[in-house]
Design a protein around this motif. Structure first.
Motif, PDB file in Angstrom:
ATOM      1  N   LEU A   1       0.829  -1.210   0.000  1.00  0.00           N
ATOM      2  CA  LEU A   1       0.000   0.000   0.000  1.00  0.00           C
ATOM      3  C   LEU A   1       0.862   1.258   0.000  1.00  0.00           C
ATOM      4  O   LEU A   1       0.537   2.251  -0.661  1.00  0.00           O
ATOM      5  CB  LEU A   1      -0.934  -0.021   1.215  1.00  0.00           C
ATOM      6  N   HIS A   2       1.980   1.201   0.730  1.00  0.00           N
ATOM      7  CA  HIS A   2       2.923   2.331   0.735  1.00  0.00           C
ATOM      8  C   HIS A   2       3.482   2.573  -0.669  1.00  0.00           C
ATOM      9  O   HIS A   2       3.620   3.726  -1.109  1.00  0.00           O
ATOM     10  CB  HIS A   2       4.054   2.040   1.726  1.00  0.00           C
ATOM     11  N   SER A   3       3.748   1.481  -1.401  1.00  0.00           N
ATOM     12  CA  SER A   3       4.266   1.624  -2.769  1.00  0.00           C
ATOM     13  C   SER A   3       3.231   2.223  -3.707  1.00  0.00           C
ATOM     14  O   SER A   3       3.588   2.771  -4.756  1.00  0.00           O
ATOM     15  CB  SER A   3       4.731   0.260  -3.294  1.00  0.00           C
ATOM     16  N   LEU A   4       1.949   2.107  -3.323  1.00  0.00           N
ATOM     17  CA  LEU A   4       0.863   2.700  -4.112  1.00  0.00           C
ATOM     18  C   LEU A   4       0.547   4.119  -3.654  1.00  0.00           C
ATOM     19  O   LEU A   4      -0.491   4.685  -4.007  1.00  0.00           O
ATOM     20  CB  LEU A   4      -0.385   1.816  -4.013  1.00  0.00           C
ATOM     21  N   HIS A   5       1.462   4.680  -2.832  1.00  0.00           N
ATOM     22  CA  HIS A   5       1.367   6.071  -2.356  1.00  0.00           C
ATOM     23  C   HIS A   5       0.186   6.272  -1.402  1.00  0.00           C
ATOM     24  O   HIS A   5      -0.374   7.368  -1.326  1.00  0.00           O
ATOM     25  CB  HIS A   5       1.283   7.043  -3.536  1.00  0.00           C
TER      26      HIS A   5
ATOM     27  N   ALA B   1      -5.548  -7.346   5.053  1.00  0.00           N
ATOM     28  CA  ALA B   1      -6.111  -6.064   4.640  1.00  0.00           C
ATOM     29  C   ALA B   1      -6.371  -5.160   5.841  1.00  0.00           C
ATOM     30  O   ALA B   1      -6.093  -3.949   5.800  1.00  0.00           O
ATOM     31  CB  ALA B   1      -7.395  -6.298   3.842  1.00  0.00           C
ATOM     32  N   LEU B   2      -6.911  -5.754   6.917  1.00  0.00           N
ATOM     33  CA  LEU B   2      -7.224  -4.962   8.113  1.00  0.00           C
ATOM     34  C   LEU B   2      -5.971  -4.380   8.744  1.00  0.00           C
ATOM     35  O   LEU B   2      -5.812  -3.159   8.874  1.00  0.00           O
ATOM     36  CB  LEU B   2      -7.934  -5.829   9.146  1.00  0.00           C
ATOM     37  N   TRP B   3      -5.079  -5.269   9.167  1.00  0.00           N
ATOM     38  CA  TRP B   3      -3.954  -4.815   9.988  1.00  0.00           C
ATOM     39  C   TRP B   3      -2.840  -4.221   9.127  1.00  0.00           C
ATOM     40  O   TRP B   3      -2.171  -3.264   9.565  1.00  0.00           O
ATOM     41  CB  TRP B   3      -3.456  -5.966  10.852  1.00  0.00           C
ATOM     42  N   GLY B   4      -2.652  -4.722   7.907  1.00  0.00           N
ATOM     43  CA  GLY B   4      -1.723  -4.074   6.999  1.00  0.00           C
ATOM     44  C   GLY B   4      -2.241  -2.716   6.558  1.00  0.00           C
ATOM     45  O   GLY B   4      -1.472  -1.756   6.409  1.00  0.00           O
TER      46      GLY B   4
ATOM     47  N   ALA C   1      -0.556   1.078   7.239  1.00  0.00           N
ATOM     48  CA  ALA C   1      -0.206   1.999   6.151  1.00  0.00           C
ATOM     49  C   ALA C   1      -1.060   3.259   6.162  1.00  0.00           C
ATOM     50  O   ALA C   1      -0.561   4.351   5.886  1.00  0.00           O
ATOM     51  CB  ALA C   1      -0.364   1.287   4.814  1.00  0.00           C
ATOM     52  N   GLY C   2      -2.337   3.105   6.440  1.00  0.00           N
ATOM     53  CA  GLY C   2      -3.250   4.240   6.358  1.00  0.00           C
ATOM     54  C   GLY C   2      -4.474   4.011   7.213  1.00  0.00           C
ATOM     55  O   GLY C   2      -4.369   3.632   8.383  1.00  0.00           O
TER      56      GLY C   2
ATOM     57  N   ASP D   1       9.920  -8.076   6.665  1.00  0.00           N
ATOM     58  CA  ASP D   1      10.458  -7.996   8.020  1.00  0.00           C
ATOM     59  C   ASP D   1      10.385  -6.601   8.629  1.00  0.00           C
ATOM     60  O   ASP D   1      10.867  -6.387   9.746  1.00  0.00           O
ATOM     61  CB  ASP D   1      11.917  -8.476   8.034  1.00  0.00           C
ATOM     62  N   GLN D   2       9.806  -5.635   7.925  1.00  0.00           N
ATOM     63  CA  GLN D   2       9.732  -4.270   8.461  1.00  0.00           C
ATOM     64  C   GLN D   2       8.746  -3.436   7.665  1.00  0.00           C
ATOM     65  O   GLN D   2       8.324  -3.824   6.569  1.00  0.00           O
ATOM     66  CB  GLN D   2      11.110  -3.614   8.386  1.00  0.00           C
ATOM     67  N   LEU D   3       8.383  -2.291   8.252  1.00  0.00           N
ATOM     68  CA  LEU D   3       7.578  -1.305   7.534  1.00  0.00           C
ATOM     69  C   LEU D   3       8.529  -0.349   6.805  1.00  0.00           C
ATOM     70  O   LEU D   3       9.300   0.375   7.434  1.00  0.00           O
ATOM     71  CB  LEU D   3       6.706  -0.494   8.508  1.00  0.00           C
TER      72      LEU D   3
END
Length: 629
Positions: free
Chosen positions: A80-84, A104-107, A111-112, A197-199
């Motif tokens: 999601l971060h890569s999708l801005h 989807a929930l926790w990721g 991210a947002g 392994d990381q955000l």
């Protein structure tokens, strides 16, 4: 640091003991991501989630450890971060139950802001919700099946210019269908390209950061978007575990849908916070008949120690025999979201040796506000004590059922008001938010109840469910408890039927247990004998094949009110048409669908007959749609 709890709360003194630890020390995690990461570090190889592909005990299943769950959350957040998608941006979810929903929930919250969507809402309502949130990404079901969710997602995408990306979830390794619109991509394929392994965003969370938008308002009416902060969701999870004495070796079946706050927070995040093992009973959850019929064998097979469900689900499970299933490990049963019929509680205890304890929660309190802990002996309707660091008070209502500033003493019924660390951050609509709070900042829950001498909250019903007969307030629970005690009745509900003179008259609806036979007249006599107040004795009882329920299993009273209104209208038709000997073909047609206003089509009715009927309909204190010549 990970969450550990002691034995369940059993008194106000236990709650005060928990409150002695400052909140910021008791709950050190600023976000749901930090909570899950801490749990994964403590329970890395323990099972976190098991998805059952069928409802058959011992059937195919997929299990994720806490380590693999956290890795999937990292991958999803990084995708999601890569999708801005940034912390203020929204990712919506349109999925059935399953493992991908947890990514989807926790990721999404890492991210947002996530926006879980009820798949059974109409497309118009889904469009309005997505427009309100300005969602940039939609994670949706990618399989072309009977749910039609993929087609619905693609139609939504076509109508929403702000929705830049649709990530379709379908079996891993299967090719994406050809000829999909621009911006439609493969969720799992893209996720697996991300580091686990990381955000990558290196996001620093604050408890006040908004984690989710949950819609509330049911399947009809205008849905409202309630904002949840990370801090509110984390508090609900930790406080719930502390109140109920959850353990890392507990196992539970979470059959609540994950678009609903009960499934996401008390049902899922609380379990993940403690290191529990959560069983997901197929993508249809408790709507899967095979799951319900095999429930006790599933409990035995997976060694379940905790169970939870709304009263309608528990009523269905009460009709499923054990057939030798060993449920000795089961130590606690929880319900909420709707009143627990006393007869159901008694039946569960006599049949299975399991005591049902109740909780109170709503979307606006991040899923939980009070808990009756396991082992607490309490009557049906007692939902226990407020969560640690939270408060409940009872306010008097005025003659218009509006909340006053007068607090009521123990034992007196009034409006339940709530304050606590898990209060929502308001609706997207500021005007809706203002209407939900008292001037001094207490949430108006809409529940009517009283606080007993032990400080526990006891519910009587919803304020909007009160039946007002000639100024006399009737608690529908009085009728429901009486009717529900009949041995043939499975589910029942009482509502007000419109009356030109009294305003409302009490009527009831019931469904029967399998194989039971009883007449409506017998049920009416049985109930009338057990309702002491004459104004509260129901005027009629209607036996239904199916009780209308919401998608999370609550009895849906607006539809019952529509049925009650249609019955009244039909009675007025007979009253007006019969003396005039109006041919049946010329009688007005009455239409009643869902909770929409009853419609009377009189375009084929003679003028004299319509002149006799129309004043009777207009006098009713509800909206009737009249279609005239």
């Amino acid at each position: 640091m990970h969450l550990t709890v002691s034995s369940p709360v059993q008194s106000l003194a236990d709650i005060h003991r928990i409150e002695a630890t400052p909140l910021n020390q008791a709950i050190p995690w600023p976000s749901t991501y930090d909570l899950i990461r801490a749990s994964a570090e403590a329970h890395a190889e323990q099972p976190a989630l098991t998805f059952l592909h069928t409802g058959a005990p011992g059937g195919p299943a997929t299990t994720w450890s806490y380590r693999s769950l956290l890795q999937g959350i990292h991958q999803t957040a990084n995708l999601l971060h890569s999708l801005h998608l940034g912390p203020q941006d929204v990712v919506a979810i349109l999925l059935p139950g399953g493992l991908a929903y947890h990514l989807a929930l926790w990721g999404g919250e890492a991210a947002g802001i996530v926006q879980p969507l009820n798949p059974l809402l109409s497309e118009d309502k889904l469009l309005s919700l997505l427009r309100a949130s300005q969602a940039k990404v939609l994670i949706a079901h990618g399989v072309d099946d009977d749910s039609h969710l993929r087609e619905k997602a693609l139609r939504l995408q076509a109508q929403l210019p702000d929705l830049k990306t649709v990530l379709l979830v379908h079996p891993e390794g299967a090719p994406l269908a050809p000829d999909l619109p621009h911006g439609t991509q493969d969720f799992h394929a893209l996720r697996q390209q991300q580091v686990s392994d990381q955000l990558l965003s290196e996001r620093v969370f604050q408890p006040s950061d908004i984690a989710a938008y949950f819609h509330t308002g049911g399947t009809t009416g205008a849905p409202k978007l309630a904002r949840h902060s990370h801090g509110a969701q984390v508090f609900t999870a930790c406080a719930n575990a502390s109140m109920q004495g959850f353990r890392a070796n507990d196992v539970t079946i979470n059959g609540y849908p994950l678009f609903h706050v009960a499934g996401v927070l008390p049902g899922a995040l609380c379990s993940l916070a403690i290191g529990m093992h959560v069983i997901i009973p197929t993508d249809a959850l408790f709507r899967n008949r095979e799951v319900v019929q095999n429930y006790w064998r599933l409990v035995e097979h997976h060694g379940c120690t905790l169970m939870s469900g709304v009263p309608t689900v528990l009523a269905a499970l009460a009709g499923v025999p054990l057939n030798g299933a060993d449920i000795a490990r089961m130590r606690a049963v929880r319900t909420g979201a709707a009143p627990l019929p006393p007869e159901l509680a008694q039946r569960f205890e006599q049949t299975f040796g399991l005591q049902i304890n109740e909780s109170l929660g709503m979307t606006e309190t991040a899923g939980l506000s009070t808990v009756a802990p396991p082992g607490l002996s309490a009557p049906a309707g007692c939902v226990g004590w407020p969560l640690p660091h939270a408060k409940v008070r009872i306010a008097a209502l005025n003659s218009d059922d509006q909340v006053t500033s007068v607090d009521l003493p123990a034992g007196e019924k009034g409006m339940v008001l709530y304050q606590g660390p898990n209060l929502f951050s308001g609706y997207l609509d500021a005007a809706e938010t203002a209407r939900s709070f008292t001037p001094d900042g207490w949430l108006i829950t809409g529940d009517v109840g009283f606080i007993d001498e032990q400080g526990r909250l006891n519910l009587s019903g919803r304020a909007k469910d009160l039946i007002i007969r000639g100024g006399h307030n009737i608690d529908p629970k009085v009728i429901e408890d009486a009717l529900g005690s009949h041995p043939a009745v499975e589910l029942c509900a009482a509502v007000g039927a419109p009356d030109a003179y009294a305003g409302e008259l009490p009527v009831a609806f019931a469904t029967l247990k399998a194989g039971a036979q009883v007449s409506e007249a017998e049920l009416l006599a049985f109930t009338a004998e057990r309702v002491d107040e004459a104004p509260a004795k129901p005027k009629s009882i209607t036996i239904l094949e199916r009780m209308p329920v919401t998608n999370v299993g609550k009895i849906y009273k607006p539809e019952l009110r529509t049925l009650a209104t249609a019955t009244v209208v039909q009675g007025l038709l007979h009253q007006a048409m019969t003396p005039l000997q109006t041919p049946a073909a010329q009688w007005p047609e009455v239409k009643a669908t869902g909770d929409a206003p009853v419609e009377v089509d009189a375009r084929a009715t003679p003028e004299a007959a319509w002149a006799a009927l129309k004043p009777l309909l207009v006098a009713l204190p509800v909206k009737i749609l009249l279609r005239e010549k």
